[in-house]
Design a protein around this motif. Structure first.
Motif, PDB file in Angstrom:
ATOM      1  N   VAL A   1      -9.396   2.992  -7.713  1.00  0.00           N
ATOM      2  CA  VAL A   1      -9.371   1.970  -6.654  1.00  0.00           C
ATOM      3  C   VAL A   1      -8.080   1.158  -6.750  1.00  0.00           C
ATOM      4  CG1 VAL A   1     -10.431  -0.167  -5.843  1.00  0.00           C
ATOM      5  CG2 VAL A   1     -11.874   1.801  -6.399  1.00  0.00           C
ATOM      6  N   THR A   2      -7.731   0.747  -7.970  1.00  0.00           N
ATOM      7  CA  THR A   2      -6.499  -0.020  -8.180  1.00  0.00           C
ATOM      8  C   THR A   2      -5.281   0.777  -7.729  1.00  0.00           C
ATOM      9  OG1 THR A   2      -7.523  -1.088 -10.110  1.00  0.00           O
ATOM     10  CG2 THR A   2      -5.134  -1.277  -9.881  1.00  0.00           C
ATOM     11  N   LEU A   3      -5.231   2.043  -8.113  1.00  0.00           N
ATOM     12  CA  LEU A   3      -4.107   2.906  -7.750  1.00  0.00           C
ATOM     13  C   LEU A   3      -4.024   3.104  -6.244  1.00  0.00           C
ATOM     14  CD1 LEU A   3      -1.833   4.919  -8.403  1.00  0.00           C
ATOM     15  CD2 LEU A   3      -3.593   6.672  -8.749  1.00  0.00           C
ATOM     16  N   ILE A   4      -5.166   3.406  -5.607  1.00  0.00           N
ATOM     17  CA  ILE A   4      -5.177   3.677  -4.164  1.00  0.00           C
ATOM     18  C   ILE A   4      -4.727   2.452  -3.376  1.00  0.00           C
ATOM     19  CG2 ILE A   4      -6.696   4.150  -2.194  1.00  0.00           C
ATOM     20  CD1 ILE A   4      -8.325   5.971  -4.145  1.00  0.00           C
ATOM     21  N   VAL A   5      -5.235   1.279  -3.747  1.00  0.00           N
ATOM     22  CA  VAL A   5      -4.842   0.046  -3.049  1.00  0.00           C
ATOM     23  C   VAL A   5      -3.342  -0.202  -3.230  1.00  0.00           C
ATOM     24  CG1 VAL A   5      -5.074  -2.470  -3.030  1.00  0.00           C
ATOM     25  CG2 VAL A   5      -7.110  -1.022  -3.142  1.00  0.00           C
ATOM     26  N   THR A   6      -2.844  -0.009  -4.447  1.00  0.00           N
ATOM     27  CA  THR A   6      -1.419  -0.214  -4.709  1.00  0.00           C
ATOM     28  C   THR A   6      -0.563   0.739  -3.877  1.00  0.00           C
ATOM     29  OG1 THR A   6      -1.970  -0.834  -6.998  1.00  0.00           O
ATOM     30  CG2 THR A   6       0.331  -0.346  -6.527  1.00  0.00           C
ATOM     31  N   VAL A   7      -0.992   1.991  -3.785  1.00  0.00           N
ATOM     32  CA  VAL A   7      -0.258   2.986  -2.993  1.00  0.00           C
ATOM     33  C   VAL A   7      -0.277   2.635  -1.510  1.00  0.00           C
ATOM     34  CG1 VAL A   7      -0.267   5.390  -2.228  1.00  0.00           C
ATOM     35  CG2 VAL A   7      -0.588   4.863  -4.647  1.00  0.00           C
ATOM     36  N   ILE A   8      -1.441   2.196  -1.008  1.00  0.00           N
ATOM     37  CA  ILE A   8      -1.561   1.829   0.403  1.00  0.00           C
ATOM     38  C   ILE A   8      -0.640   0.659   0.738  1.00  0.00           C
ATOM     39  CG2 ILE A   8      -3.126   0.798   2.113  1.00  0.00           C
ATOM     40  CD1 ILE A   8      -5.367   2.507   0.890  1.00  0.00           C
TER      41      ILE A   8
ATOM     42  N   PHE B   1       7.028  -9.085   3.138  1.00  0.00           N
ATOM     43  CA  PHE B   1       6.908  -9.503   1.744  1.00  0.00           C
ATOM     44  C   PHE B   1       5.775  -8.796   1.023  1.00  0.00           C
ATOM     45  CE2 PHE B   1       4.968 -12.478  -1.339  1.00  0.00           C
ATOM     46  CZ  PHE B   1       5.983 -12.469  -2.292  1.00  0.00           C
ATOM     47  N   LEU B   2       4.671  -8.519   1.710  1.00  0.00           N
ATOM     48  CA  LEU B   2       3.523  -7.870   1.061  1.00  0.00           C
ATOM     49  C   LEU B   2       3.895  -6.503   0.486  1.00  0.00           C
ATOM     50  CD1 LEU B   2       0.557  -8.720   3.479  1.00  0.00           C
ATOM     51  CD2 LEU B   2       1.087  -9.756   1.267  1.00  0.00           C
ATOM     52  N   SER B   3       4.856  -5.836   1.116  1.00  0.00           N
ATOM     53  CA  SER B   3       5.271  -4.523   0.607  1.00  0.00           C
ATOM     54  C   SER B   3       6.004  -4.629  -0.721  1.00  0.00           C
ATOM     55  CB  SER B   3       6.180  -3.826   1.628  1.00  0.00           C
ATOM     56  OG  SER B   3       7.410  -4.524   1.768  1.00  0.00           O
ATOM     57  N   LEU B   4       6.417  -5.850  -1.089  1.00  0.00           N
ATOM     58  CA  LEU B   4       7.134  -6.061  -2.340  1.00  0.00           C
ATOM     59  C   LEU B   4       6.212  -6.438  -3.493  1.00  0.00           C
ATOM     60  CD1 LEU B   4      10.171  -8.081  -0.940  1.00  0.00           C
ATOM     61  CD2 LEU B   4      10.160  -5.693  -1.670  1.00  0.00           C
ATOM     62  N   ILE B   5       4.946  -6.709  -3.199  1.00  0.00           N
ATOM     63  CA  ILE B   5       4.026  -7.095  -4.275  1.00  0.00           C
ATOM     64  C   ILE B   5       2.809  -6.171  -4.336  1.00  0.00           C
ATOM     65  CG2 ILE B   5       4.719  -9.524  -4.371  1.00  0.00           C
ATOM     66  CD1 ILE B   5       2.298 -10.184  -2.595  1.00  0.00           C
ATOM     67  N   PRO B   6       3.011  -4.864  -4.214  1.00  0.00           N
ATOM     68  CA  PRO B   6       1.862  -3.948  -4.259  1.00  0.00           C
ATOM     69  C   PRO B   6       1.160  -3.974  -5.613  1.00  0.00           C
ATOM     70  CG  PRO B   6       3.896  -2.716  -4.433  1.00  0.00           C
ATOM     71  CD  PRO B   6       4.282  -4.129  -4.092  1.00  0.00           C
ATOM     72  N   VAL B   7       1.926  -4.160  -6.686  1.00  0.00           N
ATOM     73  CA  VAL B   7       1.329  -4.188  -8.028  1.00  0.00           C
ATOM     74  C   VAL B   7       0.401  -5.389  -8.158  1.00  0.00           C
ATOM     75  CG1 VAL B   7       1.824  -4.441 -10.488  1.00  0.00           C
ATOM     76  CG2 VAL B   7       3.252  -2.951  -9.076  1.00  0.00           C
ATOM     77  N   LEU B   8       0.850  -6.544  -7.707  1.00  0.00           N
ATOM     78  CA  LEU B   8       0.020  -7.746  -7.787  1.00  0.00           C
ATOM     79  C   LEU B   8      -1.254  -7.595  -6.961  1.00  0.00           C
ATOM     80  CD1 LEU B   8      -0.246 -10.661  -8.831  1.00  0.00           C
ATOM     81  CD2 LEU B   8       0.931 -11.413  -6.759  1.00  0.00           C
ATOM     82  N   ILE B   9      -1.135  -7.076  -5.725  1.00  0.00           N
ATOM     83  CA  ILE B   9      -2.304  -6.888  -4.862  1.00  0.00           C
ATOM     84  C   ILE B   9      -3.248  -5.858  -5.466  1.00  0.00           C
ATOM     85  CG2 ILE B   9      -3.071  -6.101  -2.584  1.00  0.00           C
ATOM     86  CD1 ILE B   9      -0.489  -7.256  -1.435  1.00  0.00           C
ATOM     87  N   GLY B  10      -2.683  -4.789  -6.025  1.00  0.00           N
ATOM     88  CA  GLY B  10      -3.510  -3.764  -6.665  1.00  0.00           C
ATOM     89  C   GLY B  10      -4.273  -4.313  -7.852  1.00  0.00           C
ATOM     90  N   ILE B  11      -3.608  -5.132  -8.679  1.00  0.00           N
ATOM     91  CA  ILE B  11      -4.259  -5.718  -9.855  1.00  0.00           C
ATOM     92  C   ILE B  11      -5.386  -6.652  -9.435  1.00  0.00           C
ATOM     93  CG2 ILE B  11      -3.930  -7.340 -11.770  1.00  0.00           C
ATOM     94  CD1 ILE B  11      -1.172  -6.109 -12.208  1.00  0.00           C
TER      95      ILE B  11
ATOM     96  N   VAL C   1      -2.476   0.844 -12.061  1.00  0.00           N
ATOM     97  CA  VAL C   1      -1.134   0.524 -11.545  1.00  0.00           C
ATOM     98  C   VAL C   1      -0.058   1.222 -12.365  1.00  0.00           C
ATOM     99  CG1 VAL C   1      -1.807  -1.690 -10.561  1.00  0.00           C
ATOM    100  CG2 VAL C   1      -0.985  -1.603 -12.909  1.00  0.00           C
ATOM    101  N   SER C   2      -0.347   1.464 -13.654  1.00  0.00           N
ATOM    102  CA  SER C   2       0.647   2.111 -14.513  1.00  0.00           C
ATOM    103  C   SER C   2       0.902   3.559 -14.099  1.00  0.00           C
ATOM    104  CB  SER C   2       0.198   2.068 -15.974  1.00  0.00           C
ATOM    105  OG  SER C   2       0.116   0.737 -16.436  1.00  0.00           O
TER     106      SER C   2
END
Length: 432
Positions: free
Chosen positions: A175-182, A190-200, A354-355
């Motif tokens: 789920v974390t990976l899929i959200v980060t990829v999306i 700006f949201l495209s620059l913080i995918p890791v934070l949103i995924g976490i 995310v890793s």
């Protein structure tokens, strides 16, 4: 004309480098940069076992020192470097904390030495030592050698021993990976620059619903408390271990190459030649001093962050005050006990998810460098250099001289980098 175009602004700035934002906007603009660097910066101490609050302090203090050394002319934020993750993990497994932190300190000192050498003799020697055919495969090794760490965190309750396969862990990681990829692929601005934070954040919420998060440490933590840092002679005895230092130092040449690449991008975005003023030497020395300070308090080495360069490009706000504000907020967060406890409570499958993406991107960045540099693998010379680097690094080949009475051990990524540098220097270049 080509040199002029190289430093031509991509767009008119909203705030230039020395412009100060309005007081009401300042905190918000700085927080954007904090969000951009946050996910990657805390992931490094999370994986290595170094204190999270030390990483936040090191990030903030290091960035302020960088601003000072570069005469407040380069809008760059410094966060935790991924390149040192594997050496730190393996180093702490077989050496003392004092050995490790002194080795990291020496890697920062090597930055400074390289900066001085660039000041005295230019960059041609560095480019000859580290062409793309060497740096690209080494960057691939950095990402691929971390792949088992990410996958094990996503599957096992005890990732270090690969025991306790847990399907719930895998679901949270996916789920974390899929959200980060999306977010990375479909979101804009700006949201495209913080995918890791949103995924976490998403992974953390899902893990909480599945009962994986332990909230007890957050409940018992104080709001304000001294950060968890390591101080020399109090928390560790500094010690000099040549073998460990020789593991860290070659990595510096790769991260310096990455640093130069980041500076080229910032030059283009801001429209100024920072190689000339304040000078590439000052920029690299600033990165080195930041790493040295980080090692003293138990934080990971630093590097300029591509995520924050992306924020510059999108917002057109290049203000050094905004960058400095983000650094100050990072330092303050290091003293907020509830915050660091919250970060520590993030389950390993969330970070594993995310890793998987982040470490893959590192490996792909090395491949991208080879493609963009048009490395011709029809030439056996290039094929040999890349092949040896990849197998030595990913296979974790070890050179251990203890059997002959020499206390020296070099392995994995460091040995791969050294092998690549030596092969590049000795193998004859083929005529085209």
């Amino acid at each position: 004309m080509r040199n002029e175009e190289m430093f031509e602004r991509t767009a008119k700035p909203v705030l230039d480098v020395r412009d100060r934002p309005k007081l009401g906007q300042w905190a918000f603009l700085s927080t954007q940069h904090l969000f951009a660097m946050f996910g990657s910066t805390v992931l490094v101490p999370f994986l290595t076992g170094l204190p999270i609050s030390a990483a936040l302090l090191a990030s903030g203090i290091g960035t302020l020192l960088y601003i000072l050394i570069t005469q407040a002319k380069i809008p760059a934020y410094l966060g935790s470097s991924f390149a040192f993750i594997t050496p730190i993990i393996s180093g702490l497994h077989s050496h003392s904390l004092g050995d490790m932190l002194i080795a990291l300190f020496m890697s920062g000192l090597m930055y400074v030495i390289i900066g001085i050498a660039i000041k005295l003799s230019g960059t041609n020697w560095l480019m000859r030592l580290l062409p793309p055919v060497v740096v690209g495969p080494v960057i691939m090794v950095i990402g691929l050698s971390l792949a088992p760490t990410a996958v094990n965190m996503a599957m096992y309750e005890n990732s270090s021993d690969m025991k306790g396969y847990n399907l719930s862990y895998l679901i949270v990681a996916l789920v974390t990976l899929i959200v980060t990829v999306i977010v990375q692929g479909f979101f804009k601005g700006f949201l495209s620059l913080i995918p890791v934070l949103i995924g976490i954040i998403t992974g953390y919420v899902v893990a909480a619903f599945m009962g994986i998060v332990n909230f007890s440490t957050i409940a018992h933590a104080k709001w304000l408390q001294l950060p968890d840092i390591y101080l020399p002679f109090k928390d560790y005895q500094p010690s000099f271990h040549l073998g460990l230092i020789l593991v860290m130092v070659p990595i510096v040449f790769v991260t310096v190459s990455e640093h130069i690449g980041h500076q080229m991008v910032i030059n283009k975005i801001v429209g100024k030649n920072f190689f000339k003023d304040p000078g590439l030497d000052k920029s690299i020395i600033g990165d080195g001093v930041s790493t040295m300070v980080a090692s003293v308090i138990g934080g990971p080495p630093s590097t300029t962050y591509g995520e924050n360069i992306g924020v510059l490009a999108i917002t057109k706000i290049y203000s050094i005050y905004v960058i400095g504000g983000a650094a100050v907020i990072a330092i303050i967060l290091g003293f907020v006990g509830k915050f660091t406890a919250l970060i520590s409570s993030i389950p390993t499958p969330v970070m594993g998810g995310v890793s998987i993406l982040l470490f893959g991107i590192i490996a792909s960045s090395g491949l991208r460098m080879l493609v963009e540099s048009e490395i011709d693998f029809a030439q056996n010379r290039n094929l040999v250099i890349a092949s040896v680097i990849l197998v030595v690094g990913i296979g974790n080949l070890m050179l251990n001289l203890k059997p002959i009475g020499v206390n020296l051990q070099i392995e994995g990524m460091a040995l791969a980098a050294l092998a690549g540098i030596i092969l590049n220097l000795i193998l004859p270049k083929q005529s085209t």
